[in-house]
Design a protein around this motif. Structure first.
Motif, short mmCIF file in Angstrom:
data_model
loop_
_atom_site.label_atom_id
_atom_site.label_comp_id
_atom_site.label_asym_id
_atom_site.label_seq_id
_atom_site.Cartn_x
_atom_site.Cartn_y
_atom_site.Cartn_z
N LEU A 110 0.83 -1.21 0.00
CA LEU A 110 0.00 0.00 0.00
C LEU A 110 0.87 1.26 0.00
CD1 LEU A 110 -3.04 0.75 0.08
CD2 LEU A 110 -2.75 1.09 2.55
N THR A 111 0.55 2.19 -0.91
CA THR A 111 1.26 3.47 -0.98
C THR A 111 0.37 4.67 -0.68
OG1 THR A 111 0.85 3.62 -3.37
CG2 THR A 111 2.92 2.59 -2.67
N VAL A 112 -0.95 4.54 -0.94
CA VAL A 112 -1.88 5.65 -0.71
C VAL A 112 -3.09 5.12 0.05
CG1 VAL A 112 -3.39 7.37 -1.76
CG2 VAL A 112 -1.16 6.89 -2.78
N ILE A 113 -3.44 5.77 1.18
CA ILE A 113 -4.65 5.45 1.91
C ILE A 113 -5.36 6.76 2.23
CG2 ILE A 113 -3.34 5.34 4.08
CD1 ILE A 113 -5.49 3.38 5.08
N ASN A 114 -6.63 6.85 1.86
CA ASN A 114 -7.43 8.05 2.09
C ASN A 114 -8.78 7.62 2.65
OD1 ASN A 114 -8.87 10.44 2.06
ND2 ASN A 114 -8.19 11.05 0.02
N LEU A 115 -8.98 7.85 3.95
CA LEU A 115 -10.23 7.53 4.63
C LEU A 115 -10.90 8.80 5.16
CD1 LEU A 115 -9.05 4.41 6.71
CD2 LEU A 115 -9.94 4.48 4.39
N SER A 116 -10.57 9.94 4.59
CA SER A 116 -11.02 11.23 5.12
C SER A 116 -12.52 11.43 4.96
CB SER A 116 -10.27 12.36 4.41
OG SER A 116 -10.57 12.37 3.02
N LYS A 117 -13.05 12.33 5.78
CA LYS A 117 -14.43 12.80 5.70
C LYS A 117 -15.42 11.64 5.85
CE LYS A 117 -13.06 16.63 2.75
NZ LYS A 117 -13.23 17.34 1.46
#
Length: 1011
Positions: free
Chosen positions: A367-374
């Motif tokens: 994994l290089t990008v993780i986005n769990l925002s909002k």
């Protein structure tokens, strides 16, 4: 010479054709290919001389570069001229190559249309004309090429509809790419006849309607790649894709498809890529997707999908890319998420997910990008996330709590972006984060972190954005905070920082936003801050800063926003720059800043005046001993001294009174003289109407007054014959008609506005004063006013002429050469216009109000930089009468602030802000501010506001501008709605608008530069 050679080759070509008709095919067959290629070459420009080997003296082209022949027949079978920098036209000649199978001209600059005689090459199997400048429609002759197997005309400027007969004879066709053009209309249904087609790419065009899946595309059993992305296709996507058993890649993103995703999508066992993003798909994610064991790329972002997050997602162990962002998915993530061992990219932002982040995610080795925002995630951040080779981590705007986990050496080597903002994190900022040598963006704002400012900030080598706002940080601002040399945004406001601002702040030479407000910083503002030449926003309010503001800060030419309110500052504001135009809110609440906007005391930090000893000028040393002790004086000397002091004060009072009286006499004299001049002027004007005296005639003739002292003497001394007629008219507005004219012997082209005579200032002195104020408005985003021409019955304004036209033409006046503005161009126009208006509002007292903001008054230069015209013309009227107001409403419907229609006329800055907000909406949507239908009237601002409330505001974005960053477009639309508030006080100032726009744009830009 070259044209002569081309004519000679073409004549030879015609002669060869004639002789072959007389003597048969075999006689000249070896020369046909030579002549054909030479004729084709003659229409091209070859700057790198790659085709020099193509020589007319050769009997065969088989030895030429980029040409291949059949060894048995000696006839040309392949021409590959890819990437040779060729330009010119696609000319004749290739039709002579009757055995040509491969023609590849990609990645050149060839223009014009495709020569229709290419249809005569019936042997052609592969045609590649991609990445050129070809125009016109898709050649209709392609349906005659029964042997054609591959067609690639992508990345050109081809336009118009595609004929339904395009694929009428496609029995051998396997590859088709028409992407990256301006094709429109419906996708031809005849594509369903291409039984062996396995690659169809129609992306990035303007195709509309439903693409006829059933009985059409879904009947292509051998299709492997389908790309219809970034068009205007609509309707539903019906079941039937299961028939396309060999399908591997499906791209339907960037359209207007609606309804549910096809339930049988999981019956295509070989699918590895699915992109249905940026549509209007609703309902749940189909459970059949869990059958796609080969699926590696799944993008369903920016739709209206609902229901629980699919718990079966972890069964797709081949997944490398998952993007479900900007939907309405609910529920929690399965604990088995860690089974996705191959996952490289995960984005689930802007949903309604909750629960904890599964600990099993620590097993993501790739994994290089993780986005769990909002979302609504709670609990603590799994420690394993900081023990991975992540490049980007965004967990912002959740309900996460607890400390930030300590980081491992793995993340130091890879992390480029970290955003944990707007949570409930506590504890300290881990010192080891600063060891991330690649980190360019760090945002920990709006948490409950309580620690000292990290002393290791200087270790960051690439940090460009640091945002630690609204925490509980204590201690001083580190002096090495800008040692990286790339810091662009530094926001530390809303903490409990103490001590002085370090003088090393001057090392932050790339800084454009500095916000240290709402802390307990003390001491003076460092003079080194004047070295921040790129600084645009400075916020120091609500601290304990003292002393004077360094005068050198007035040299910061790029500074647009500054706020030093509520400190302990005294003294003068810096000369020049933004400081002389600050409003009271930016400087109030200090001990004694000197400004006419403030009512408090003015304190200057200047040395005490030197008081002379009255006895110092007696004998040179007799009155003082060697220790400088003063001798006692006699009573007579004391009396004389007191009498002398009394006389001095009396003299000063007398002199002051005399000066006041003298000034009063001079003022009254000047006023009387001015009144006499005005009376004389009126008498002369009346005389000019009733008689033909020489004096009155000269007055009526008028004279051109130019402000530029560098203008030629011819301009300044010669009366200009202005020809104002329909032939030179180029526009008409509320305040008058605009003409194009030439001045002087040099013939300089200018724009002349003939003002309406109603209520125009009646005296040249007043008119001159107001016009000269407008002439001082010089800004990169304003059209410069050069001067005026005045008589009692005719008033003209002279300004620069803009040959590139107005924004109105770029948005709505579609011609054959019309090219829609892309998002970066539109944003540049928005920001530039905002800067121009902010300059008018905040750099003049009283402010210059434009009053008539609309696309017609936004002119564009050759680089599409906006330049505002017709600003401040309301100053030239004694009052805004009903006629002018009525014309204003009629000429710019939708742009007039509502308070002008229902209240007494109060033209102020907020009226311009309202018009600017409407301008933004028109730029982003491509629609007019008011549109009249058969049964209703659509007000653009109301329409966009309703879509925002429904959560569909991006549906109104102009599809003509292609791809755009939603993280910029969405806040810009929201800003437009704030600017068009019905309540004037709710609208921001233009200075605040500029600041908001720059904050919207810059973090993203710097992230791109950093990464």
């Amino acid at each position: 010479m070259k044209s002569f050679f081309s004519v000679l080759i073409f004549a030879t070509f015609l002669l060869a054709t004639f002789l072959r008709g007389c003597f048969g095919e075999e006689t000249l067959q070896l020369n046909d290919d030579v002549l054909g290629l030479l004729v084709f070459k003659s229409a091209l420009q070859d700057p790198w001389r790659n085709l020099d080997s193509w020589n007319e003296d050769d009997n065969s082209p088989c030895g030429w570069k980029f040409v291949k022949c059949n060894l048995k027949t000696g006839r040309v079978t392949e021409i590959s001229l890819d990437g040779l920098g060729l330009s010119g036209k696609f000319g004749r000649g290739l039709e002579k190559l009757r055995f040509l199978k491969v023609l590849s001209l990609s990645n050149n600059k060839i223009s014009g249309g495709v020569n229709p005689e290419l249809a005569l090459v019936t042997s052609l199997e592969r045609l590649n004309l991609s990445r050129n400048n070809l125009t016109g429609e898709i050649p209709s002759f392609l349906d005659n090429m029964s042997s054609i197997q591959s067609i690639d005309v992508s990345q050109n400027s081809l336009s118009g509809p595609v004929s339904d007969t395009m694929f009428g004879n496609c029995t051998a066709l396997r590859f088709v790419s028409l992407s990256g053009n301006f094709l429109e209309g419906q996708i031809p249904g005849s594509v369903g006849r291409c039984a062996v087609l396995n690659h169809l790419n129609l992306s990035n065009n303007r195709f509309s309607g439903n693409p006829r899946f059933s009985g059409g595309i879904w009947s292509l059993a051998k299709l492997r790649t389908l790309d219809l992305s970034n068009n205007a296709l609509s309707g539903s996507v019906p079941v039937g894709i299961a028939v396309v058993h060999n399908m591997k890649q499906v791209f339907l993103n960037g359209n207007q498809f609606s309804g549910s995703l096809p339930d049988d999508i999981g019956l295509c066992p070989h699918v590895n890529t699915l992109d249905f993003s940026s549509n209007r798909f609703t309902e749940r994610v189909p459970e059949s997707l869990q059958r796609l064991s080969s699926l590696s790329y799944l993008n369903l972002s920016n739709n209206l999908l609902t229901g629980d997050f699919p718990q079966w997602i972890s069964t797709l162990t081949s997944l490398e890319y998952i993007d479900f962002s900007r939907n309405y998915l609910m529920g929690s993530l399965p604990m088995s998420m860690g089974d996705l061992k191959s996952l490289k990219f995960l984005s689930l932002s802007e949903n309604k997910l909750n629960g904890t982040i599964p600990e099993s995610m620590r097993d993501y080795s790739s994994l290089t990008v993780i986005n769990l925002s909002k979302n609504g995630f709670n609990g603590s951040i799994p420690k394993g996330l900081f023990n991975m080779n992540l490049e980007e981590m965004d967990l912002s705007r959740n309900e996460l709590s607890g400390p930030i986990p300590s980081a491992s050496s793995k993340i130091f080597e890879s992390l480029q972006m970290l955003d944990l903002s707007d949570n409930s994190l506590t504890g300290e900022i881990p010192a080891e984060i600063s060891l991330s040598s690649k980190l360019g963006y760090l945002n920990l704002s709006w948490n409950h972190l309580e620690s000292r400012m990290p002393s290791e900030l200087g270790y960051f080598q690439n940090l460009s954005v640091l945002d630690l706002r609204n925490n509980g940080l204590i201690g001083s601002v580190p002096g090495d905070i800008c040692d990286s040399g790339s810091m662009a945004i530094l926001q530390l406001d809303g903490n409990s920082l103490t001590g002085p601002i370090p003088v090393e702040i001057g090392n932050c030479t790339s800084l454009y936003l500095l916000s240290l407000s709402h802390n307990n910083l003390s001491g003076p503002i460092p003079r080194t801050m004047s070295m921040l030449n790129n600084l645009k926003i400075l916020k120091l309010e609500f601290n304990e800063l003292s002393g004077e503001i360094p005068q050198d800060l007035g040299k910061l030419e790029n500074l647009l926003i500054a706020n030093v309110s509520y400190n302990r500052l005294v003294g003068r504001l810096p000369p020049g720059g933004i400081f002389q135009t600050l409003d009271a809110s930016a400087i109030q609440g200090n001990l004694g800043i000197c400004s006419p906007l403030l009512k408090g005391p003015c304190k200057l930090n200047v040395p005490k005046p030197l008081v002379l000893d009255p006895f110092a000028y007696g004998s040179r040393g007799g009155d003082r001993d060697e220790n400088n002790r003063q001798h006692p004086s006699s009573s007579t000397d004391s009396t004389n001294f007191r009498h002398h002091r009394f006389l001095s004060v009396s003299s000063l009072v007398a002199i002051s009174a005399a000066a006041v009286i003298a000034v009063g006499v001079i003022v009254i004299t000047l006023l009387n003289a001015s009144a006499r001049r005005k009376i004389s002027y009126i008498e002369n004007a009346l005389e000019s109407m009733c008689s033909s005296s020489t004096r009155s005639a000269n007055l009526a003739a008028g004279k051109l007054v130019l402000f530029d002292s560098k203008s030629t003497p011819d301009w300044l001394s010669t009366s200009i014959e202005l020809i104002l007629n329909k032939a030179t008219e180029i526009g008409e507005g509320v305040f008058g008609t605009v003409y194009k004219a030439s001045l002087g012997r040099e013939g300089t082209v200018v724009a002349i506005k003939k003002l309406v005579t109603a209520n125009t200032l009646q005296y040249q002195e007043e008119f001159d004063r107001e016009v000269r104020i407008l002439g001082k408005a010089r800004h990169p985003h304003l059209i410069s006013l050069r001067g005026y021409y005045w008589t009692p019955h005719l008033q003209l304004l002279v300004s620069d002429y803009a040959a590139e036209g107005s924004l109105q033409g770029k948005l709505h006046e579609q011609t054959s050469s019309f090219v829609p503005l892309v998002w970066p161009q539109r944003f540049k126009i928005v920001l530039g216009t905002a800067k121009g208006l902010a300059y008018l509002h905040h750099s003049f007292r009283p402010s210059i109000i434009h009053y008539n903001i609309k696309p017609c008054n936004i002119l564009l230069d050759e680089n599409l930089n906006p330049k505002i015209s017709d600003f401040g013309l309301a100053r030239l009227l004694t009052k805004l009468d009903k006629h002018v107001v009525s014309n204003r409403f009629q000429s710019a419907p939708g742009y007039v602030a509502p308070e002008l229609a229902c209240q007494s006329l109060r033209v102020n800055e907020k009226c311009d802000v309202y018009g600017f907000g409407v301008l933004i909406l028109e730029l982003v949507t491509g629609r007019r501010p008011v549109e009249y239908g058969e049964d209703n009237v659509v007000i653009l601002s109301d329409h966009v506001r309703v879509l925002l409330e429904q959560g569909n505001v991006l549906d109104c974005v102009d599809p003509g501008m292609g791809e755009y960053p939603q993280e910029e477009v969405l806040p810009v639309l929201k800003l437009a709605l704030v600017c068009t508030s019905q309540i004037p006080s709710s609208r921001p100032s233009m200075a605040e608008v500029v600041q908001i726009l720059q904050v919207i744009q810059t973090p993203v830009a710097h992230r791109v530069e950093a990464f």
